[in-house]
Design a protein around this motif. Structure first.
Motif, PDB file in Angstrom:
ATOM      1  N   ASN A 223       0.814  -1.223   0.000  1.00  0.00           N
ATOM      2  CA  ASN A 223       0.000   0.000   0.000  1.00  0.00           C
ATOM      3  C   ASN A 223       0.846   1.272   0.000  1.00  0.00           C
ATOM      4  O   ASN A 223       0.309   2.368  -0.066  1.00  0.00           O
ATOM      5  CB  ASN A 223      -0.888   0.052   1.262  1.00  0.00           C
ATOM      6  N   PHE A 224       2.151   1.122   0.120  1.00  0.00           N
ATOM      7  CA  PHE A 224       3.039   2.228   0.476  1.00  0.00           C
ATOM      8  C   PHE A 224       4.063   2.480  -0.630  1.00  0.00           C
ATOM      9  O   PHE A 224       4.664   1.548  -1.155  1.00  0.00           O
ATOM     10  CB  PHE A 224       3.747   1.848   1.788  1.00  0.00           C
ATOM     11  N   TYR A 225       4.258   3.757  -0.938  1.00  0.00           N
ATOM     12  CA  TYR A 225       5.281   4.141  -1.920  1.00  0.00           C
ATOM     13  C   TYR A 225       6.086   5.290  -1.327  1.00  0.00           C
ATOM     14  O   TYR A 225       5.517   6.280  -0.842  1.00  0.00           O
ATOM     15  CB  TYR A 225       4.606   4.582  -3.236  1.00  0.00           C
ATOM     16  N   ALA A 226       7.404   5.159  -1.328  1.00  0.00           N
ATOM     17  CA  ALA A 226       8.255   6.250  -0.844  1.00  0.00           C
ATOM     18  C   ALA A 226       9.008   6.804  -2.049  1.00  0.00           C
ATOM     19  O   ALA A 226       9.688   6.061  -2.755  1.00  0.00           O
ATOM     20  CB  ALA A 226       9.226   5.743   0.215  1.00  0.00           C
ATOM     21  N   HIS A 227       8.861   8.083  -2.267  1.00  0.00           N
ATOM     22  CA  HIS A 227       9.463   8.675  -3.461  1.00  0.00           C
ATOM     23  C   HIS A 227      10.831   9.267  -3.174  1.00  0.00           C
ATOM     24  O   HIS A 227      10.962  10.207  -2.384  1.00  0.00           O
ATOM     25  CB  HIS A 227       8.547   9.760  -4.046  1.00  0.00           C
ATOM     26  N   GLU A 228      11.822   8.710  -3.852  1.00  0.00           N
ATOM     27  CA  GLU A 228      13.184   9.249  -3.746  1.00  0.00           C
ATOM     28  C   GLU A 228      13.344  10.309  -4.841  1.00  0.00           C
ATOM     29  O   GLU A 228      13.252  10.017  -6.025  1.00  0.00           O
ATOM     30  CB  GLU A 228      14.192   8.112  -3.940  1.00  0.00           C
ATOM     31  N   TRP A 229      13.572  11.523  -4.410  1.00  0.00           N
ATOM     32  CA  TRP A 229      13.548  12.659  -5.340  1.00  0.00           C
ATOM     33  C   TRP A 229      14.776  12.702  -6.233  1.00  0.00           C
ATOM     34  O   TRP A 229      15.888  12.422  -5.782  1.00  0.00           O
ATOM     35  CB  TRP A 229      13.453  13.970  -4.555  1.00  0.00           C
TER      36      TRP A 229
END
Ligand SMILES: [Fe+2]
Length: 277
Positions: A223-229
């Protein structure tokens, strides 16, 4: 659109240009279809906006921009002695934008002016609450359904009280979403100016399970997405369906994001706001 389309996991879509790198050439109607299906769009490889005004001008294409005391564009840069965690390098618990404001924006649009280097942290975190509800065990969902979050937050832009059920209907659709401001976790370090949080409708002994079960669901990789910029990224995300937060980053990593909030059409008045100054 003459672009490369890549689906992200577990949700979201990455759009990169094949030839034309002008972001204005992307059709907003088509982008909105992706937005409603995927809840998060990452535009990468397009020409950067060279000022906050140019970025705000682009965001106007998406709808009415939400106005703040500082204007349309929030410059997210770590301050030397921040009075609030928003301008610190600490982690930020999951929450939804506009929870303390008279209107709740549908779109959050971010521009990454300068990304931290690899390994310096600072990912923006997103939890898809539709997926979280679909994937959670029934007994957890029924606990959440009984609970109301009571929030009080005072910072330089407002002094607000918000009361919201954990589970509520999407403001413009029939399905349910989660609205939750996660209590900050002490072990994750210092946290400047935390809000007051109180959860009612359940027994005192259920509070621990409430937070543990929500944490488990919201941070579950399904359910989770972490965006690395990366510098130049533009991310458009669905504030009605997702919750978002931030991972801590190394101080003086020169992380610089711009954020604009765009209202839905028609705009959504905040149903949870009890008082606002
Ligand atoms: Fe936020």
């Amino acid at each position: 659109m003459d672009c490369e389309i890549t689906y992200l996991k577990p949700y979201g879509v990455l759009i990169t240009p094949k030839s034309d790198t002008n972001i204005e050439a992307l059709n907003i109607k088509e982008l909105k279809q992706f937005f409603h299906q995927e809840h998060l769009i990452l535009l990468r490889g397009f020409d950067a906006f060279d000022s906050a005004d140019k970025f705000a001008e682009y965001c106007e294409n998406w709808g009415e921009v939400s106005l703040w005391p500082f204007g349309k564009v929030l410059e997210l840069i770590q301050q030397d002695e921040p009075e609030d965690h928003i301008f610190d390098n600490s982690y930020m618990p999951l929450h939804w934008d506009g929870m303390y404001r008279p209107q709740v924006p549908e779109y959050q649009i971010f521009q990454c002016v300068k990304a931290p280097q690899a390994g310096q942290g600072g990912r923006t975190t997103f939890s898809n609450t539709l997926l979280a509800l679909k994937n959670a065990p029934e007994e957890h969902v029924s606990l959440w359904k009984k609970t109301t979050g009571n929030y009080h937050r005072k910072m330089s832009f407002y002094n607000s009280k918000t009361v919201s059920p954990i589970i509520t209907k999407h403001p413009q659709r029939e399905h349910l979403v989660i609205r939750y401001n996660e209590p900050h976790i002490e072990e994750k370090g210092d946290f400047v100016n935390p809000p007051d949080l109180n959860f009612t409708g359940i027994e005192a002994e259920e509070v621990e399970l409430l937070h543990a079960s929500l944490r488990q669901a919201l941070y579950d990789p399904q359910n989770f997405y972490a965006h690395e910029w990366q510098t130049g990224d533009v991310v458009i995300c669905d504030n009605f369906s997702l919750l978002h937060g931030r991972e801590a980053f190394i101080t003086q990593s020169h992380r610089h994001l711009r954020r604009v909030q765009v209202l839905s059409n028609p705009p959504v008045d905040n149903p949870s706001l009890e008082s606002y100054q």
